[in-house]
Design an enzyme around this catalytic site. Structure first.
Site, mmCIF file in Angstrom:
data_model
loop_
_atom_site.group_PDB
_atom_site.id
_atom_site.type_symbol
_atom_site.label_atom_id
_atom_site.label_comp_id
_atom_site.label_asym_id
_atom_site.label_seq_id
_atom_site.Cartn_x
_atom_site.Cartn_y
_atom_site.Cartn_z
ATOM 1 N N ARG A 143 0.818 -1.213 0.000
ATOM 2 C CA ARG A 143 0.000 0.000 0.000
ATOM 3 C C ARG A 143 0.851 1.263 0.000
ATOM 4 N NH1 ARG A 143 -2.851 -3.234 3.792
ATOM 5 N NH2 ARG A 143 -5.023 -3.677 3.252
ATOM 6 N N ARG A 223 11.342 0.450 8.294
ATOM 7 C CA ARG A 223 11.824 0.112 9.629
ATOM 8 C C ARG A 223 13.330 0.287 9.641
ATOM 9 N NH1 ARG A 223 7.682 1.105 11.310
ATOM 10 N NH2 ARG A 223 6.149 -0.189 12.413
ATOM 11 N N GLU A 252 16.608 2.636 17.180
ATOM 12 C CA GLU A 252 15.745 3.739 17.598
ATOM 13 C C GLU A 252 15.382 3.646 19.089
ATOM 14 O OE1 GLU A 252 11.377 4.994 15.986
ATOM 15 O OE2 GLU A 252 12.867 4.458 14.479
ATOM 16 N N HIS A 270 10.848 9.839 13.418
ATOM 17 C CA HIS A 270 9.768 8.876 13.176
ATOM 18 C C HIS A 270 8.405 9.581 13.107
ATOM 19 C CE1 HIS A 270 8.877 4.333 13.594
ATOM 20 N NE2 HIS A 270 7.929 4.914 12.893
ATOM 21 N N GLY A 272 6.339 9.440 10.523
ATOM 22 C CA GLY A 272 5.529 8.847 9.458
ATOM 23 C C GLY A 272 4.030 9.013 9.577
#
Length: 303
Positions: A143, A223, A252, A270, A272
């Site tokens: 996706r 990731r 992370e 991060h 996103g």
């Protein structure tokens, strides 16, 4: 929270850091269902310590679930769900943000202005790479990968290459390349959009970076562990690649000082899915999984 409280007696953990080892085990032992987030590491050792958990569903808040050992969970009688779809556009938008920032040296320029050392415009100031009509290579055509490809193709007129386990039927021109290194060698921008996990750990290593063109930029919104971070640092330091834009990191939230010291890398914390409406949609999707489980209906997003 409102949606959850309509169905459940809800216990809210106020701490935002990941669950510690004791909390992970208590979550399995003391609650019927748990809504964990990224970093809550339900690994095999946790399930081994709680062999007969009271918890029967981990409704993960997020699409990525590599922090949960799904096989160990199912062996213990615990189902796992996630929140696909809700994160697609927001994550693709961050990929485009990083592509533009990296190619046009936006983070470097912003630091220059803030430092007070900018001397004004001149014809050769901070020349970057023009994205329009360039070639983008996307590893992972799920996706999110498709949403990135659409933005690149329709928004910037870019040629799209992709690396994926299977051919995809797309509404625009895109070429599948079976060799990751070959794809990387042909692109101006390489984007990592693969899931995390054992199969993709260090997928992007020194060999892939060596195959890239010296002006090309590497973008990661998937990731952190899909990248050999030290190999990336070495490639950036040596000018093997032109730059990088990262939203995720191998260890992370630790980011190597060597990476932070480089001007040719854009670093985001991060971000996103960091938009209120997106996080709300993710939460509601997680609650839908919880509701379905309680009602003994098929789980909408079983992984």
């Amino acid at each position: 929270m409102t949606a959850a409280r309509q169905v459940f007696d809800v216990v809210v953990r106020q701490e935002t850091l990941p669950l510690d080892q004791e909390e992970l085990r208590a979550a399995l032992a003391e609650y019927d269902v748990v809504l964990p987030t990224l970093g809550d590491a339900f690994d095999a050792a946790v399930f081994a310590d709680v062999p007969e958990p009271r918890c029967k569903l981990l409704a993960n808040f997020g699409v990525g679930f590599n922090h949960i050992d799904v096989s160990a969970a199912r062996a213990a009688g615990v189902e796992v769900t996630n929140t696909p779809g809700a994160v697609t556009d927001a994550t693709a938008d961050i990929a485009m943000t990083l592509m533009l920032m990296s190619a046009r040296r936006a983070a470097e320029g912003e630091r220059l202005v803030r430092s007070g050392q900018w001397e004004g415009w001149h014809p050769t100031q901070m020349l970057g790479m023009h994205l329009t009509q360039k070639t983008v290579a996307i590893a992972g055509m799920g996706r999110i990968g498709q949403a990135i490809a659409q933005r690149c193709h329709f928004g910037f007129g870019m040629k799209v290459l992709y690396w994926n386990r299977s051919e995809k039927q797309l509404s625009f021109d895109a070429e599948r390349v079976t060799s990751l290194a070959e794809m990387a060698a042909r692109a101006d921008v390489v984007v990592a959009a693969v899931p995390g996990g054992v199969d993709t750990r260090h997928l992007f290593d020194a060999d892939v970076f060596a195959a890239m063109q010296s002006h090309a930029h590497f973008i990661n919104i998937s990731r952190g562990e899909v990248v050999d971070e030290q190999a990336l640092v070495a490639a950036l330091q040596a000018g093997v690649i032109g730059g990088a834009g990262l939203d995720v990191y191998e260890f992370e939230p630790e980011v190597p000082e060597a990476l932070r010291d480089l001007d040719n890398v854009t670093l985001l914390p991060h971000l996103g899915t960091a938009a209120l409406e997106v996080r709300t949609q993710m939460g509601l999707m997680a609650v839908d999984n919880l509701r379905a489980f309680t009602a003994k209906k098929p789980l909408p997003n079983r992984v």
